[in-house]
Design an enzyme around this catalytic site. Structure first.
Site, PDB file in Angstrom:
ATOM      1  N   CYS A  15     -75.760   5.322  18.512  1.00 35.54           N
ATOM      2  CA  CYS A  15     -74.856   6.470  18.578  1.00 35.54           C
ATOM      3  C   CYS A  15     -73.711   6.093  19.500  1.00 35.54           C
ATOM      4  O   CYS A  15     -73.484   4.910  19.771  1.00 35.54           O
ATOM      5  CB  CYS A  15     -75.580   7.740  19.027  1.00 35.54           C
ATOM      6  SG  CYS A  15     -76.135   7.780  20.744  1.00 35.54           S
ATOM      7  N   ASN A  18     -75.511   6.378  23.720  1.00 39.50           N
ATOM      8  CA  ASN A  18     -76.916   5.984  23.890  1.00 39.50           C
ATOM      9  C   ASN A  18     -77.622   6.836  24.948  1.00 39.50           C
ATOM     10  O   ASN A  18     -78.472   6.355  25.675  1.00 39.50           O
ATOM     11  CB  ASN A  18     -77.026   4.489  24.209  1.00 39.50           C
ATOM     12  CG  ASN A  18     -78.436   3.923  24.087  1.00 39.50           C
ATOM     13  OD1 ASN A  18     -78.821   3.053  24.862  1.00 39.50           O
ATOM     14  ND2 ASN A  18     -79.221   4.397  23.139  1.00 39.50           N
ATOM     15  N   CYS A  20     -78.176  10.539  24.005  1.00 37.63           N
ATOM     16  CA  CYS A  20     -78.693  11.730  23.305  1.00 37.63           C
ATOM     17  C   CYS A  20     -79.391  11.350  21.994  1.00 37.63           C
ATOM     18  O   CYS A  20     -80.611  11.311  21.918  1.00 37.63           O
ATOM     19  CB  CYS A  20     -77.571  12.736  23.015  1.00 37.63           C
ATOM     20  SG  CYS A  20     -76.848  13.512  24.464  1.00 37.63           S
ATOM     21  N   ARG A  21     -78.597  11.046  20.970  1.00 36.98           N
ATOM     22  CA  ARG A  21     -79.162  10.845  19.633  1.00 36.98           C
ATOM     23  C   ARG A  21     -79.967   9.564  19.498  1.00 36.98           C
ATOM     24  O   ARG A  21     -81.111   9.595  19.024  1.00 36.98           O
ATOM     25  CB  ARG A  21     -78.041  10.858  18.586  1.00 36.98           C
ATOM     26  CG  ARG A  21     -77.361  12.200  18.474  1.00 36.98           C
ATOM     27  CD  ARG A  21     -76.154  12.154  17.574  1.00 36.98           C
ATOM     28  NE  ARG A  21     -75.088  11.370  18.207  1.00 36.98           N
ATOM     29  CZ  ARG A  21     -73.954  11.026  17.619  1.00 36.98           C
ATOM     30  NH1 ARG A  21     -73.732  11.366  16.364  1.00 36.98           N
ATOM     31  NH2 ARG A  21     -73.030  10.340  18.273  1.00 36.98           N
ATOM     32  N   SER A  22     -79.385   8.425  19.862  1.00 36.78           N
ATOM     33  CA  SER A  22     -80.096   7.165  19.591  1.00 36.78           C
ATOM     34  C   SER A  22     -81.349   6.966  20.428  1.00 36.78           C
ATOM     35  O   SER A  22     -82.338   6.447  19.903  1.00 36.78           O
ATOM     36  CB  SER A  22     -79.155   5.958  19.670  1.00 36.78           C
ATOM     37  OG  SER A  22     -78.527   5.854  20.914  1.00 36.78           O
ATOM     38  N   ASP A 135     -73.530  15.110  17.100  1.00 36.08           N
ATOM     39  CA  ASP A 135     -73.666  14.801  18.522  1.00 36.08           C
ATOM     40  C   ASP A 135     -73.870  16.114  19.288  1.00 36.08           C
ATOM     41  O   ASP A 135     -72.984  16.968  19.294  1.00 36.08           O
ATOM     42  CB  ASP A 135     -72.411  14.084  19.010  1.00 36.08           C
ATOM     43  CG  ASP A 135     -72.560  13.523  20.409  1.00 36.08           C
ATOM     44  OD1 ASP A 135     -73.506  13.910  21.133  1.00 36.08           O
ATOM     45  OD2 ASP A 135     -71.716  12.692  20.790  1.00 36.08           O
TER      46      ASP A 135
END
Length: 165
Positions: A15, A18, A20-22, A135
């Site tokens: 993301c 690095n 939140c999402r990934s 995001d």
């Protein structure tokens, strides 16, 4: 372009920062792969450098924990050219990250077939196929929960697609 390949030995989830999402995807993917009996190296990284060395966002940690995932020990890092050599598949959380990853890959002076394949994280998902994982960084609790739901769905879709090879 659907990637119908047998199970990769390594997957990198990417993301922007690095945090939140990934990292959330890394832990969800790791757990789902283990449940499916797959031995896959799984890691995450960001295309940006703002959060290198930081733990995941506290909101991401909280929502992950509420859903049975512990991401507190993960540490943000930035994607490198070496990632394209050491991973089989790199999955981007959104189309902008995918474009940024393609630009990095295009700058590597090595044969295309020796480098990681790139795809959108939701590419194989019948529910969210082709959609960005939004995001949640500037969002609220519902946004973090939505990200977890989408990541669980898309990770499972990749695993299911590998069972068909």
């Amino acid at each position: 372009m659907l990637i119908k390949a047998c199970t990769p030995s390594s997957v990198l989830l990417v993301c922007l920062g690095n945090i939140c999402r990934s990292p959330t995807a890394e832990e969800i993917f790791r757990q789902q792969a283990a449940i499916a009996g797959l031995d896959i190296k799984i890691d995450s990284a960001g295309t940006g450098d703002w959060h290198i060395g930081h733990a995941p966002d506290t909101r991401a940690q909280r929502h992950a924990k509420l859903n049975g995932y512990n991401i507190s020990k993960l540490v943000a890092r930035q994607v490198t050219a070496d990632d394209f050599r050491s991973f089989d598949l790199i999955l981007a959380m959104d189309t902008q990250n995918l474009a940024d990853l393609q630009a990095i890959k295009d700058g590597i002076d090595e044969p295309e077939e020796t480098l990681a394949k790139l795809a959108l994280f939701s590419e194989e998902d019948p529910t969210y196929g082709g959609d960005d994982v939004p995001d949640p960084y500037h969002g609220n609790a519902e946004d973090f929960e939505e990200v977890i739901k989408r990541i669980e769905s898309s990770a499972q879709a990749w695993i299911e697609s590998w069972k068909t090879c």
